[in-house]
Design an enzyme around this catalytic site. Structure first.
Site, PDB file in Angstrom:
ATOM      1  N   HIS A  69       0.838  -1.204   0.000  1.00 13.88           N
ATOM      2  CA  HIS A  69       0.000   0.000   0.000  1.00 13.88           C
ATOM      3  C   HIS A  69       0.868   1.248   0.000  1.00 13.88           C
ATOM      4  O   HIS A  69       1.986   1.252   0.529  1.00 13.88           O
ATOM      5  CB  HIS A  69      -0.962   0.015   1.195  1.00 13.88           C
ATOM      6  CG  HIS A  69      -0.299   0.123   2.539  1.00 13.88           C
ATOM      7  ND1 HIS A  69      -0.041   1.334   3.158  1.00 13.88           N
ATOM      8  CD2 HIS A  69       0.158  -0.817   3.402  1.00 13.88           C
ATOM      9  CE1 HIS A  69       0.537   1.127   4.331  1.00 13.88           C
ATOM     10  NE2 HIS A  69       0.672  -0.179   4.502  1.00 13.88           N
ATOM     11  N   ASP A  71      -0.814   4.324   0.793  1.00 16.87           N
ATOM     12  CA  ASP A  71      -1.442   5.301   1.686  1.00 16.87           C
ATOM     13  C   ASP A  71      -0.755   5.273   3.044  1.00 16.87           C
ATOM     14  O   ASP A  71      -0.142   4.274   3.440  1.00 16.87           O
ATOM     15  CB  ASP A  71      -2.942   5.047   1.826  1.00 16.87           C
ATOM     16  CG  ASP A  71      -3.272   3.704   2.473  1.00 16.87           C
ATOM     17  OD1 ASP A  71      -2.623   2.700   2.115  1.00 16.87           O
ATOM     18  OD2 ASP A  71      -4.181   3.658   3.331  1.00 16.87           O
ATOM     19  N   ASP A 102       6.383   2.379   6.768  1.00 11.91           N
ATOM     20  CA  ASP A 102       5.093   1.718   6.532  1.00 11.91           C
ATOM     21  C   ASP A 102       4.342   2.402   5.394  1.00 11.91           C
ATOM     22  O   ASP A 102       3.586   3.318   5.629  1.00 11.91           O
ATOM     23  CB  ASP A 102       4.275   1.754   7.818  1.00 11.91           C
ATOM     24  CG  ASP A 102       2.991   0.965   7.735  1.00 11.91           C
ATOM     25  OD1 ASP A 102       2.822   0.185   6.787  1.00 11.91           O
ATOM     26  OD2 ASP A 102       2.141   1.146   8.631  1.00 11.91           O
ATOM     27  N   GLU A 135      -5.192   0.946   2.830  1.00 14.36           N
ATOM     28  CA  GLU A 135      -4.868  -0.074   3.829  1.00 14.36           C
ATOM     29  C   GLU A 135      -4.969   0.497   5.232  1.00 14.36           C
ATOM     30  O   GLU A 135      -5.381  -0.190   6.162  1.00 14.36           O
ATOM     31  CB  GLU A 135      -3.460  -0.616   3.593  1.00 14.36           C
ATOM     32  CG  GLU A 135      -3.149  -1.907   4.342  1.00 14.36           C
ATOM     33  CD  GLU A 135      -2.585  -1.692   5.744  1.00 14.36           C
ATOM     34  OE1 GLU A 135      -2.517  -2.667   6.516  1.00 14.36           O
ATOM     35  OE2 GLU A 135      -2.200  -0.542   6.067  1.00 14.36           O
ATOM     36  N   GLU A 136      -4.609   1.764   5.378  1.00 13.17           N
ATOM     37  CA  GLU A 136      -4.619   2.388   6.699  1.00 13.17           C
ATOM     38  C   GLU A 136      -6.017   2.844   7.111  1.00 13.17           C
ATOM     39  O   GLU A 136      -6.240   3.172   8.269  1.00 13.17           O
ATOM     40  CB  GLU A 136      -3.674   3.597   6.718  1.00 13.17           C
ATOM     41  CG  GLU A 136      -2.218   3.273   6.400  1.00 13.17           C
ATOM     42  CD  GLU A 136      -1.524   2.485   7.495  1.00 13.17           C
ATOM     43  OE1 GLU A 136      -2.183   2.082   8.472  1.00 13.17           O
ATOM     44  OE2 GLU A 136      -0.308   2.263   7.365  1.00 13.17           O
ATOM     45  N   GLU A 164       4.881  -5.670   4.026  1.00 15.16           N
ATOM     46  CA  GLU A 164       4.774  -4.909   5.278  1.00 15.16           C
ATOM     47  C   GLU A 164       6.037  -5.077   6.125  1.00 15.16           C
ATOM     48  O   GLU A 164       6.720  -6.104   6.042  1.00 15.16           O
ATOM     49  CB  GLU A 164       3.572  -5.397   6.091  1.00 15.16           C
ATOM     50  CG  GLU A 164       2.222  -5.040   5.517  1.00 15.16           C
ATOM     51  CD  GLU A 164       1.788  -3.625   5.854  1.00 15.16           C
ATOM     52  OE1 GLU A 164       2.587  -2.870   6.452  1.00 15.16           O
ATOM     53  OE2 GLU A 164       0.648  -3.272   5.508  1.00 15.16           O
ATOM     54  N   HIS A 353       4.150   4.889  11.997  1.00 20.33           N
ATOM     55  CA  HIS A 353       3.056   5.664  12.585  1.00 20.33           C
ATOM     56  C   HIS A 353       3.541   6.680  13.620  1.00 20.33           C
ATOM     57  O   HIS A 353       2.721   7.388  14.213  1.00 20.33           O
ATOM     58  CB  HIS A 353       1.983   4.768  13.212  1.00 20.33           C
ATOM     59  CG  HIS A 353       1.237   3.928  12.223  1.00 20.33           C
ATOM     60  ND1 HIS A 353      -0.016   3.412  12.462  1.00 20.33           N
ATOM     61  CD2 HIS A 353       1.565   3.495  10.977  1.00 20.33           C
ATOM     62  CE1 HIS A 353      -0.414   2.702  11.414  1.00 20.33           C
ATOM     63  NE2 HIS A 353       0.537   2.742  10.505  1.00 20.33           N
TER      64      HIS A 353
END
EC number: 3.5.1.18
Length: 380
Positions: A69, A71, A102, A135-136, A164, A353
């Site tokens: 991903h 995003d 990520d 995905e997030e 990931e 994050h």
């Protein structure tokens, strides 16, 4: 000319692709893959951007798939960052920015490996990339939409690697062969409001819900299974919305999150929660309602050909034999597993994050080398 995965990671970080915005990230990847001979299709659903790319013949007997991903989560307070969260700056041996870990570095490493592979040693088969921009977020129209479209169009993957971050401390030490399931339970207790000096005239939803939460949190769900740690239950909210200290409220809410192994299913846990809530209702006279959201069931790709393929490549490039693990949170592998065998492997994810998210530059090129070796070995 080989693609530099570090430069591509930096370019992707500079794309402000906070869910649900595409930010130019998928456009960039599509241009690179199209230029390398991949057939690219945008599979956007309900405004969510997704990209499907295939090199080779549709329906090939051996099709290696990749899922990732572009995003990212919001940056939070941008002023708290040491560097521009969308600057893609390289400094002190790190590449800084939201999504650096990520998982734009993982996407960049596989794109670079895939392009180099099909141009240098065109395989007898196909290489497929499924890249989502959701995905997030809710993930309802991301990888799920891609897989739905693939099924309708007769596209397939024989196996899939999800890029990931999987390594706790060092590149090469862990891969994921499954994931725990996840469910969130929302409880609402409805009693009878009253004066705190006369509790016998009220039905206290706070006390009733506290009794239920205590029972749930003190219950051992299991002791773990062959490939999974013990399931966990965490209380995440407990709210009354009551500003008065002398009033027993009429309403109380609580939320718990359960991460569960293959000893359970979302349905079996929902039944257990309903039964426990009914017992407390019978004891207290306070009605307790449950609403459950199951984000994904537990799954396992049993150790075998795919996990061994990944493990050999990782060990050859890093000297470390990756531990096959099912720990951590959920990922889009939970959707892919219904389509084909799936394993996850990526970088160290310590800063994902966080404020000042960053990836060690020295990990990105080795990750590309691992992915390239996986492709070569798969088609050997």
């Amino acid at each position: 000319m080989p693609i530099d995965p570090v430069a591509l990671t930096a370019d992707l970080v500079r794309c402000p692709s906070v869910t649900p915005e595409e930010g130019g990230a998928l456009d960039l990847i599509e241009r690179i893959l199209s230029g390398a001979g991949f057939d690219c299709t945008r599979v956007d659903r309900n405004g969510v951007p997704n990209l499907f790319a295939r090199w080779g013949r549709k329906g090939a007997n051996r099709t290696f798939g990749f899922n990732g991903h572009t995003d990212v989560v919001p940056v939070g307070d941008a002023a708290a960052w040491t560097r521009d969260p969308f600057g893609g700056e390289i400094a002190d041996g790190w590449l800084w920015g939201r999504g650096a870990t990520d998982m734009k570095s993982g996407v960049a490493a596989f794109v670079a490996a895939a392009v180099d592979f099909v141009q240098e040693t065109p395989p007898d088969g196909a290489v497929v990339l499924t890249i989502t921009g959701d995905e997030e977020g809710d993930a309802a129209d991301g990888t799920v939409a891609l897989l739905d479209w693939m099924a309708a169009e007769g596209e397939a993957m024989s196996v899939c690697l999800v890029g990931e971050p999987t390594c706790p401390e060092r590149l090469g030490e862990m891969m994921k062969i499954g994931r725990r399931g996840s469910m969130t339970a929302f409880f609402t207790a409805r009693g009878v409001q009253g004066h705190s000096a006369y509790p016998h005239r009220a039905k206290n939803p706070v006390a009733a819900l506290a009794r239920l939460i205590d029972r749930l949190s003190s219950h051992d769900l299991d002791r773990g299974t062959e490939h999974f740690d013990a399931s966990t239950l965490a209380v995440t909210t407990f709210d009354t919305g009551n500003p008065a200290t002398n009033v027993i409220p009429a309403l109380c809410r609580a939320t718990v999150n359960i991460r569960f192994n293959d000893a359970h299913s979302g349905a079996s846990l929902t039944r257990w929660l309903e039964e426990e809530a009914a017992r407390v209702t019978a004891e207290t006279g306070v009605e307790i309602a449950l609403s459950a959201k199951i984000s994904g069931e537990s799954f396992l790709t049993p150790p075998g050909e795919l996990s061994e393929l990944v493990a050999r490549a990782v060990e050859a490039e890093t000297g470390l034999r990756p531990e096959p693990s099912t720990s951590g949170g959920t990922s889009d592998a939970r959707f892919v597993r219904a389509h084909c065998p799936v394993v996850e492997f990526g970088l160290v994810g310590k800063t994902m994050h966080q404020v000042d998210e960053r990836v060690e530059v020295g990990q990105i090129e080795p990750l590309k080398a691992i992915y390239l070796r996986i492709l070569k070995d798969y088609f050997a």
